[in-house]
Design a protein around this motif. Structure first.
Motif, short mmCIF file in Angstrom:
data_model
loop_
_atom_site.label_atom_id
_atom_site.label_comp_id
_atom_site.label_asym_id
_atom_site.label_seq_id
_atom_site.Cartn_x
_atom_site.Cartn_y
_atom_site.Cartn_z
N THR A 69 46.39 40.63 49.79
CA THR A 69 46.37 40.29 48.39
C THR A 69 45.95 41.73 47.64
N ARG A 71 45.27 43.02 43.62
CA ARG A 71 44.71 42.81 42.53
C ARG A 71 44.54 43.90 41.61
N GLU A 73 43.66 45.58 37.63
CA GLU A 73 43.03 45.57 36.16
C GLU A 73 43.43 46.93 35.51
#
Length: 390
Positions: A69, A71, A73
């Motif tokens: 996964t 991720r 930001e």
């Protein structure tokens, strides 16, 4: 349409001062240049400067950890700097041929200090980009942006600092309380290739003299372990551990005397070439530091990286012992750390008297009779134009 470029000072890095050392006034210094893409005059409403940080993590998921996964930001860090705003020059209706806006962008300090740029391929990444956002005074509300990658490296983990040069001693008792394992580290911060020197002692428990006499030391093991903890926003944190270094010292069943058993162990911290996701050696041009260690001690919003020296003793007639000692890993070896101290102290002296006001901008307006010459263009006698070189 505007052409925006961001460049650093000549023969110098964008970042001045030493991030992680507030007294050195860490800052980004450079020039934002604005021109139109067709050479025509333009009006400017505003131009802002903002530093952004982008973090990316890749977390193994599933029972077997075969899926991954990602991720990411991205968020602003530090205060926005207004390099140009209405009323900055006498005539608000002025049209420009070019602008050179020199700037000083102070990096966050104190509790808000920035973590270092880093790239551990397919594990964790952090990059910084300095964005310049311009708005033309032409009725359009569309922003026009350009950015430059900025490499942030923290210096507060350098092994040359006194806090890391003090010897550290820890000890742990075996589960059956028969012996004690004591480890003394000569220092607690290490860079690529630095020597790791420690003394490992196996000592009898005086309350169990009879049992401790029967204890034999078979081997001593040493590992350097890297632990990365991922923050998954609402889910339980995930972690990834790997061994960077492993050594085994055979003792061959030596009996424990009244004074115990001691051995000095010397090894070197691992060295490796930093490579990106595509396997190419990293350069600072893309915003990552070019260092000789796989990673280093760091903490960010989505991840934290910590290191341990793990010392174990395999024993006979007694329970085996293992202890984990937290250490600090710096991007620089001890030679570089010592060499940085002098310019660091000089930087602190300069910062104490420095002027943090924004430098005066350079405007070239369309009404300026010398505008063409100021832009480095020479008008030849036949009316043609060329680049002026001194």
């Amino acid at each position: 349409m505007l052409v925006i470029s961001i460049r650093g000072p000549p023969n110098s890095d964008f970042v001045l001062g030493y991030p992680g050392i507030d007294a050195s006034w860490p800052r980004i210094v450079g020039i934002v240049e604005v021109r139109s893409n067709n050479g025509r005059p333009f009006k400017l409403r505003s131009l802002d400067l903002q530093l952004y940080r982008t973090e990316t993590i890749y977390v193994q998921t599933g029972k077997l950890g075969i899926s991954q996964t990602k991720r990411q930001e991205s968020y602003p860090v530090g205060k926005k700097v207004e390099l140009f705003k209405p009323g900055q020059i006498q005539s608000s209706s002025a049209t420009f041929l070019s602008l050179e806006l020199r700037f000083v962008y102070t990096l966050p300090f104190g509790e808000n200090q920035l973590s270092s740029s880093i790239c551990i391929p397919k594990v964790a990444e952090s990059i910084y980009r300095l964005y310049a956002t311009a708005v033309e005074d032409s009725g359009s509300k569309d922003d026009q942006r350009a950015y430059a990658p900025v490499t942030i490296v923290r210096y507060d983990t350098m092994s040359s600092f006194l806090e890391f040069q003090r010897a550290k001693t820890l000890q742990v008792e075996s589960i059956d309380s028969i012996v004690v394992q004591r480890v003394t580290l000569q220092r607690t911060s290490f860079g690529p290739g630095d020597s790791i020197v420690m003394v490992v002692s196996i000592l009898p428990n005086l309350d169990w003299k009879y049992k401790s006499k029967k204890v034999k030391v078979q081997s001593i093991t040493l590992k350097v372990e890297e632990v990365i903890v991922f923050s998954l926003r609402g889910d339980d944190p995930a972690s990834r551990s790997r061994t960077l270094l492993g050594e085994k010292i055979a003792v061959n069943g030596e009996k424990l005397g009244e004074d115990g058993y001691s051995v000095e162990i010397t090894t070197s911290f691992p060295v490796s070439t930093s490579r990106g996701k595509d396997g190419v050696v990293i350069t600072e041009e893309n915003g990552y530091p070019n260092i000789l260690t796989p990673a280093f001690t760091s903490s960010a919003s989505l991840y934290s990286i910590t290191y341990f020296i793990v010392v174990g003793s395999k024993l006979s007639n007694c329970k085996d012992i293992e202890m984990r000692i937290p250490i600090t890993v710096t991007p620089f070896d001890s030679v570089i750390c010592d060499a940085i101290l002098e310019p660091l102290n000089e930087s602190i002296k300069v910062a104490s008297t420095a002027d943090d006001r924004q430098p005066n901008p350079i405007f070239v307006t369309a009404s300026d009779a010398m505008a063409v010459n100021k832009m480095g263009i020479l008008v030849k006698p036949n009316g043609k134009r060329g680049i002026y070189i001194e």
